[in-house]
Design a protein around this motif. Structure first.
Motif, PDB file in Angstrom:
ATOM      1  N   ARG A 199      57.399  62.691  22.219  1.00 19.47           N
ATOM      2  CA  ARG A 199      58.652  62.243  22.802  1.00 19.47           C
ATOM      3  C   ARG A 199      58.959  62.950  24.119  1.00 19.47           C
ATOM      4  NH1 ARG A 199      61.980  59.142  19.829  1.00 19.47           N
ATOM      5  NH2 ARG A 199      61.238  58.732  17.729  1.00 19.47           N
ATOM      6  N   PHE A 200      58.272  64.036  24.312  1.00 17.97           N
ATOM      7  CA  PHE A 200      58.551  64.744  25.565  1.00 17.97           C
ATOM      8  C   PHE A 200      57.932  63.966  26.714  1.00 17.97           C
ATOM      9  CE2 PHE A 200      58.478  67.854  28.810  1.00 17.97           C
ATOM     10  CZ  PHE A 200      59.557  68.685  28.538  1.00 17.97           C
ATOM     11  N   PRO A 201      58.752  63.475  27.673  1.00 14.86           N
ATOM     12  CA  PRO A 201      58.211  62.616  28.724  1.00 14.86           C
ATOM     13  C   PRO A 201      57.328  63.431  29.661  1.00 14.86           C
ATOM     14  CG  PRO A 201      60.632  62.743  28.794  1.00 14.86           C
ATOM     15  CD  PRO A 201      60.159  63.778  27.844  1.00 14.86           C
ATOM     16  N   LYS A 252      57.696  63.882  33.639  1.00 16.54           N
ATOM     17  CA  LYS A 252      58.914  64.423  34.266  1.00 16.54           C
ATOM     18  C   LYS A 252      58.672  65.749  34.970  1.00 16.54           C
ATOM     19  CE  LYS A 252      62.465  61.789  32.298  1.00 16.54           C
ATOM     20  NZ  LYS A 252      63.872  61.782  31.912  1.00 16.54           N
ATOM     21  N   LEU A 259      59.369  66.583  38.816  1.00 13.75           N
ATOM     22  CA  LEU A 259      60.205  67.687  39.315  1.00 13.75           C
ATOM     23  C   LEU A 259      59.453  68.457  40.394  1.00 13.75           C
ATOM     24  CD1 LEU A 259      61.988  69.536  36.360  1.00 13.75           C
ATOM     25  CD2 LEU A 259      63.031  68.569  38.423  1.00 13.75           C
ATOM     26  N   ARG A 270      65.608  67.206  20.172  1.00 10.68           N
ATOM     27  CA  ARG A 270      64.658  66.511  21.049  1.00 10.68           C
ATOM     28  C   ARG A 270      64.544  65.035  20.724  1.00 10.68           C
ATOM     29  NH1 ARG A 270      61.508  70.285  18.375  1.00 10.68           N
ATOM     30  NH2 ARG A 270      60.258  69.496  16.654  1.00 10.68           N
ATOM     31  N   ASN A 271      64.954  64.663  19.521  1.00  8.35           N
ATOM     32  CA  ASN A 271      64.882  63.248  19.183  1.00  8.35           C
ATOM     33  C   ASN A 271      66.149  62.492  19.532  1.00  8.35           C
ATOM     34  OD1 ASN A 271      62.272  63.424  18.178  1.00  8.35           O
ATOM     35  ND2 ASN A 271      63.081  64.370  16.286  1.00  8.35           N
ATOM     36  N   ALA A 302      68.300  70.001  35.808  1.00  7.41           N
ATOM     37  CA  ALA A 302      66.850  69.937  35.814  1.00  7.41           C
ATOM     38  C   ALA A 302      66.304  69.951  34.391  1.00  7.41           C
ATOM     39  CB  ALA A 302      66.283  71.109  36.612  1.00  7.41           C
ATOM     40  N   PHE A 348      66.947  66.674  32.700  1.00  7.41           N
ATOM     41  CA  PHE A 348      66.020  65.677  33.226  1.00  7.41           C
ATOM     42  C   PHE A 348      64.660  65.820  32.561  1.00  7.41           C
ATOM     43  CE2 PHE A 348      62.625  64.764  36.292  1.00  7.41           C
ATOM     44  CZ  PHE A 348      62.865  63.418  36.524  1.00  7.41           C
ATOM     45  N   ALA A 349      64.179  67.056  32.518  1.00 10.28           N
ATOM     46  CA  ALA A 349      62.862  67.288  31.922  1.00 10.28           C
ATOM     47  C   ALA A 349      62.854  66.914  30.439  1.00 10.28           C
ATOM     48  CB  ALA A 349      62.454  68.742  32.120  1.00 10.28           C
ATOM     49  N   ALA A 350      63.993  67.148  29.776  1.00  8.07           N
ATOM     50  CA  ALA A 350      64.056  66.893  28.344  1.00  8.07           C
ATOM     51  C   ALA A 350      64.152  65.402  28.028  1.00  8.07           C
ATOM     52  CB  ALA A 350      65.241  67.636  27.731  1.00  8.07           C
ATOM     53  N   GLY A 351      64.335  64.601  29.072  1.00  3.59           N
ATOM     54  CA  GLY A 351      64.313  63.170  28.841  1.00  3.59           C
ATOM     55  C   GLY A 351      65.663  62.512  28.810  1.00  3.59           C
ATOM     56  N   LEU A 352      66.644  63.147  29.394  1.00  2.83           N
ATOM     57  CA  LEU A 352      67.954  62.498  29.462  1.00  2.83           C
ATOM     58  C   LEU A 352      67.819  61.216  30.247  1.00  2.83           C
ATOM     59  CD1 LEU A 352      70.980  62.855  28.808  1.00  2.83           C
ATOM     60  CD2 LEU A 352      71.234  63.832  31.089  1.00  2.83           C
ATOM     61  N   LEU A 367      68.023  58.205  32.609  1.00  2.94           N
ATOM     62  CA  LEU A 367      68.268  58.272  34.051  1.00  2.94           C
ATOM     63  C   LEU A 367      69.631  57.714  34.425  1.00  2.94           C
ATOM     64  CD1 LEU A 367      64.817  57.533  35.672  1.00  2.94           C
ATOM     65  CD2 LEU A 367      66.047  59.705  35.407  1.00  2.94           C
ATOM     66  N   LEU A 401      60.615  73.527  27.979  1.00  6.86           N
ATOM     67  CA  LEU A 401      61.963  73.499  28.553  1.00  6.86           C
ATOM     68  C   LEU A 401      62.335  74.857  29.143  1.00  6.86           C
ATOM     69  CD1 LEU A 401      63.808  71.347  25.899  1.00  6.86           C
ATOM     70  CD2 LEU A 401      63.464  70.794  28.325  1.00  6.86           C
ATOM     71  N   VAL A 417      60.513  75.311  32.410  1.00  3.82           N
ATOM     72  CA  VAL A 417      61.136  74.514  33.473  1.00  3.82           C
ATOM     73  C   VAL A 417      62.435  75.172  33.935  1.00  3.82           C
ATOM     74  CG1 VAL A 417      62.342  72.334  33.941  1.00  3.82           C
ATOM     75  CG2 VAL A 417      60.126  72.313  32.785  1.00  3.82           C
TER      76      VAL A 417
END
Lengths: 635, 367
Positions: free
Chosen positions: A10-12, A15, A19, B132-133, B174, B177-181, B183, B304, B307
């Motif tokens: 699930r981790f995209p 991304k 970045l 994360r889900n 940031a 974003f990386a965690a998939g929020l 857009l 995470l 990042v």
């Protein structure tokens, strides 16, 4: 090469690289920005940076004023301009330029060059003062030559001003530029051009009077014009200092002296406060505040009458007959004599094979049979020769010392001299010969090697008249000094208790001097209880011998008076150098005592003598102050 | 095959280079001012040196703690509570430099807002890992995150310290974003921020023009643009090669805080474009190695965290550098590892230690 897939699908995955690219773009933008500034526009900014100049303009803290005991201003400040020279670009300070500046300001080009040279070690943005008390022409010169001499600046300063000019000058002292020695000694406390007290009160209490200069860091453009202020450090003004001096008494004393060479000291024997202190001739301290020139300085310094000396504390002279009080106290306290002890005075006496004359011998007659009272009233030398011989030099010296002679009184002024009370030990050490017995005879009437200052005599007579209680003379109020974290000596009296009989006999004698047709009769003031003792001394001290070289060797005249005759409130010591006879000194003391009573005890004081006071040239400006209201300030 | 865990030596080296270079530049920037104000030109260097030594020790220590230890809620929540207590307590300290940012401990000062940055990063990594889900769940993910962040940011804003508050928001964005929020959240936030951004950017541009207009000395050089202009002059006058170490003029009374927020201006003046670019490159190396650690890390929390820390270190640097040339108006963000400031240096080195530990788990992937 093994590639590991993320465990959590699930981790995209895209991304983080995204970045990364995003940030990389920012990096590129930043690089472009810096390139634009540092490479494309470099020249413009270089120009701007060269235009960026600062100067540290000092903000001169005004010195504290000096006030009399009632808050009347004795020493003040006046606004003035100083011309500053900036040295932020030393390469531009070529000799031709300095010469132009020097010519425009009317200063010596060589002196200016030297000054610039000497300030090499100072920080560059610190301008130096090249001219104080700038005239209107100087100000106009600086303003009109901005483009030519952008290094010049004007600052407003508070310059020392002595509104009464030569008034009390020896006491108050003067200020001047700090000397290189003082700068070296005190570390970073002073910078060249700082003003410090050089003598007198100005020097003694410099730490109170002098403030701490502030500073304004300004941005200037290439024309030396101020564009604005970067930072400011506020100056801390000096503290006002109140003295124990009473302006009216000081004026009365100066006027009574009438320009004669000598000194006057008025003390309150009850606490040691100095009420007046005059030294004549005097000088104008304003001349020192405004860069005295070498010629004037030499003139003042080589003047035989020593105008720069504070004779009240620095003239060490034979006290003459005033010393007879010491001899009388020694005789009575040691039990050597009684007040009714008598001596026959034929006008001379012979001791150790020498004939010693009485002062009355000029009339070829003596005082006849005198007791102590008559001897003091008539100032009979033969009587005190005899007492001195009986008491002996050791005991005379012991009493002289404990009555305050031969050592500094500890007054809060720089440069006080100790005077001298000779002893056999001193003679042996100094001259390597035995004490001549005959010297005791001279010492007993205040001649020989005895030397005192006018302040010491006031201190001594005041102490004796108060029964042996000696307060250290002082000019600043102790509690005010404590406020400023100074540590003045405690104001506890030094006790040297005298028998009541001794004090009474001596007091009555001194009352007779003034009131029974004695040698001090001219100090008599109807309605006032004045006592005192005269002195006429022949000897000129070594220190002052030069000053007498062309003047006559006329005797120094002394008079020490006090009032009331019991429990005195004021004691006045007067020295008139080359005054001839003590009769010139007595009325001066009387005038000061009169002024004191007119002020403090108006009910006892006789009407103010308006006609008798001599008008002194150049002193008209002082006139309005006499009798002015206490709260008023000098005009 | 069991392999010995090795930290990223490139990352380690880059950080060490920045710290040492920072000490040199702190001295260069502060020597004159320090000797004038404190009587010793080593005043700032000495203090920074102590913090650097402490910081490097801390970094090496943290480097040897498995980063997964930080995922422990029994560490995170008490730490957050302590942070808030400190942020409230610091408000009760006497004002210093017109703000309430520091605790004073003898010669050393501590700024709790520096602690906030790293703790928020750890908290976000922990919480986003837990959720994360359901990262896009407003009620259970975004609201708690927003509350924690909001409280922290508000407390820091009260100090006041706008720069650090914005830095925290940036780092959080940031990480989200990386965690998939989704857009669309970013799009929404951007849309909301457009008027604000417009004003900010417009103002910056306007000021920039006005500053360049100062070529005429008649204009007001000491107005609001003064500091900015002085910074631009420092950078611009450096040219390609710079004036040379210790030779800069701008740090002498013209640049505000030359040893802290505007140290990069001093670097640019004294080392020129070459020096400024090299420092930028070293930060790029940190970005590269930091995100490499994130990519190579096998678990969500570590990714995470990596990042967040990388953005914490590099993002602040970029903001600081932008401020120096007037691209951003904010003040109050130091240049990590280089600017004078003890707690900032210590916290950044601790953060770097965590990042270095994560890098040990980057197993064999070549980026």
């Amino acid at each position: 090469m093994e590639v590991r897939f993320p465990e959590e699908p699930r981790f995209p995955a895209w991304k983080i690289p995204f970045l990364q690219y995003l940030v990389a773009v920012v990096f590129v933008i930043l690089l472009a920005g810096y390139w634009r500034l540092q490479v494309t526009h470099h020249e413009e900014y270089l120009q701007l940076s060269e235009r960026n100049r600062t100067r540290d303009l000092p903000i001169i803290a005004p010195r504290g004023r000096i006030l009399d005991r009632d808050g009347r201003v004795l020493v003040d400040n006046l606004p003035a301009f100083s011309v500053l020279l900036s040295r932020d670009d030393p390469a531009k300070l070529i000799p031709e330029k300095l010469e132009g500046i020097a010519r425009g300001l009317g200063i010596d080009p060589q002196a200016l060059e030297q000054q610039v040279d000497q300030s090499k070690n100072l920080p560059r943005f610190q301008p130096i003062v090249i001219k104080k008390s700038a005239t209107m022409q100087d100000v106009a010169f600086v303003e009109s030559h901005r483009t030519e001499y952008p290094e010049l600046d004007l600052i407003q300063v508070q310059e020392r001003f002595y509104p009464k000019h030569d008034f009390a000058a020896a006491l108050l002292g003067y200020v001047g530029d700090v000397s290189p020695e003082t700068i070296a000694r005190t570390g970073k406390r002073y910078r060249p051009g700082d003003v410090v007290g050089k003598t007198g009160i100005e020097r003694e209490y410099n730490s109170i009077l002098s403030g701490q200069d502030g500073m304004r860091r300004v941005v200037v453009n290439s024309r030396g014009e101020e564009m604005g202020t970067l930072s400011t450090i506020d100056p801390k003004p000096g503290h006002d200092l109140r003295l124990t001096i009473d302006l009216n008494l000081q004026l009365a004393a100066e006027q009574a002296m009438g320009g004669r060479e000598g000194a006057v000291v008025a003390l309150d024997p009850r606490d040691g406060q100095v009420l007046a202190m005059v030294s004549q001739p005097t000088f104008d301290p304003n001349e020192f505040a405004h860069h005295i020139d070498l010629k004037e300085w030499r003139q003042l310094n080589s003047d035989p009458e020593k105008p720069l000396m504070n004779k009240a504390i620095q003239a060490q002279l034979a006290p003459g007959s005033v010393f007879k009080i010491v001899t009388a106290v020694a005789g009575l306290e040691t039990g050597t004599i009684h007040p009714n002890y008598t001596v026959n005075c034929p006008g001379y006496a012979t001791f150790y094979g020498h004939t010693y004359h009485d002062w009355s011998w000029v009339h070829h007659r003596g005082h006849g049979v005198v007791d102590l009272h008559r001897a003091i009233v008539q100032s009979c030398d033969v009587y005190f020769y005899t007492v001195g011989k009986l008491v002996g030099i050791d005991k005379l010296a012991y009493f002289a010392k404990h009555l305050g002679l031969g050592s500094k009184t500890g007054v809060d002024l720089p440069g006080e001299e100790p005077g001298l009370m000779p002893t056999p030990e001193w003679v042996e050490k100094r001259f390597r010969h035995k004490w001549y017995a005959g010297e005791t005879i001279s010492v007993a009437i205040g001649q020989g090697a005895v030397a005192v200052t006018p302040l010491q005599l006031a201190y001594m007579i005041g102490g004796v008249a108060s029964g042996g209680v000696f307060y250290r003379p002082h000019l600043a109020f102790r509690d005010e000094l404590l406020k400023w974290d100074l540590d003045p000596p405690a104001n506890d009296p030094r006790d040297f208790p005298l028998a009541p009989g001794t004090v009474e006999a001596v007091d009555r004698g001194m009352w007779g001097v003034v009131n029974e047709g004695g040698t001090g009769a001219r100090a008599r003031v109807a309605g006032l209880d004045i006592a005192g003792k005269t002195g006429t001394a022949q000897v000129v001290s070594v220190a002052l011998q030069h000053s007498a070289h062309n003047a006559n060797y006329k005797n120094n005249a002394w008079f020490v008076g006090y009032a009331p005759s019991t429990h005195p409130e004021i004691v006045v010591s007067v020295l008139v150098m080359h005054g001839g006879h003590s009769t010139v000194a007595a009325p001066i003391a009387a005038d000061v005592i009169k002024a004191y009573f007119a002020e403090r005890h108006p009910e006892q004081a006789p009407p103010a003598p308006t006609s008798r006071q001599p008008e002194i040239a150049g002193r008209t400006s002082r006139q309005p102050i006499v009798g002015a209201e206490k709260a008023s300030v000098f005009p | 095959m069991a392999r010995k865990l090795e930290s990223d030596l490139i990352l380690f080296g880059a950080i060490l280079v920045l710290v040492i270079f920072g000490l040199v530049m702190v001295f260069s920037a502060s020597a004159v001012m320090a000797s004038e104000r404190y009587g010793s030109s080593y005043y700032f260097l000495l203090r920074q040196g102590i913090w650097a030594a402490l910081g490097i020790l801390a970094m090496v220590a943290v480097m040897n703690i498995d980063y997964r230890q930080w995922r422990n809620p029994r560490f995170i929540f008490p730490a957050l509570a302590l942070l808030w207590i400190l942020l409230v307590a610091v408000y009760l300290t006497p004002r210093w430099h017109e703000t309430h940012r520091w605790f004073h401990m003898g010669p050393l000062n501590f700024q709790p807002s520096e602690l906030a940055k790293i703790l928020i990063v750890i908290f976000f990594a922990y919480f986003l890992d837990r959720r994360r889900n359901s990262v896009n769940d407003i009620r259970h993910t975004l609201l708690p995150l927003g509350l924690v962040t909001g409280l922290t940011v508000v407390l820091i804003l009260k100090e006041p310290d706008l720069g650090t508050s914005l830095a925290i928001c940036l780092i959080c964005a940031a990480m989200l974003f990386a965690a998939g929020l989704h857009l669309r959240y970013f799009a929404g936030a951007t849309a909301a921020a457009v008027p604000l951004l417009y004003v900010v950017i417009f103002h910056v541009a306007y000021r920039h023009n006005r500053l360049l207009g100062f070529l005429h000395p008649e204009s007001d050089p000491l107005g609001k643009g003064f500091q900015m202009l002085q910074s631009l002059i420092a950078v611009g006058s450096g040219g390609i090669l710079g004036a040379g170490l210790m030779e800069g003029h701008q740090k002498l009374f013209f640049l505000p805080e030359p040893q802290t927020d505007f140290i990069y201006a001093v670097i640019s003046e004294e080392w020129g474009f070459i020096g400024a670019a090299l420092v930028l490159v070293v930060f790029a190396v940190i970005l590269w190695r930091g995100l490499r650690a994130a990519i190579c890390c096998s678990d969500h929390f570590g990714k995470l965290l990596a990042v967040g820390i990388t953005v914490l270190l590099v993002g602040q640097a970029l903001v600081n550098m932008s401020v120096v040339i007037g691209l951003l108006p904010t003040k109050g963000i130091p240049l990590p590892f280089i600017s004078y400031g003890g707690s900032s240096l210590l916290m950044n080195l601790i953060a770097a230690g965590v990042l270095l530990n994560i890098s040990q788990h980057a197993t064999g992937v070549v980026f």
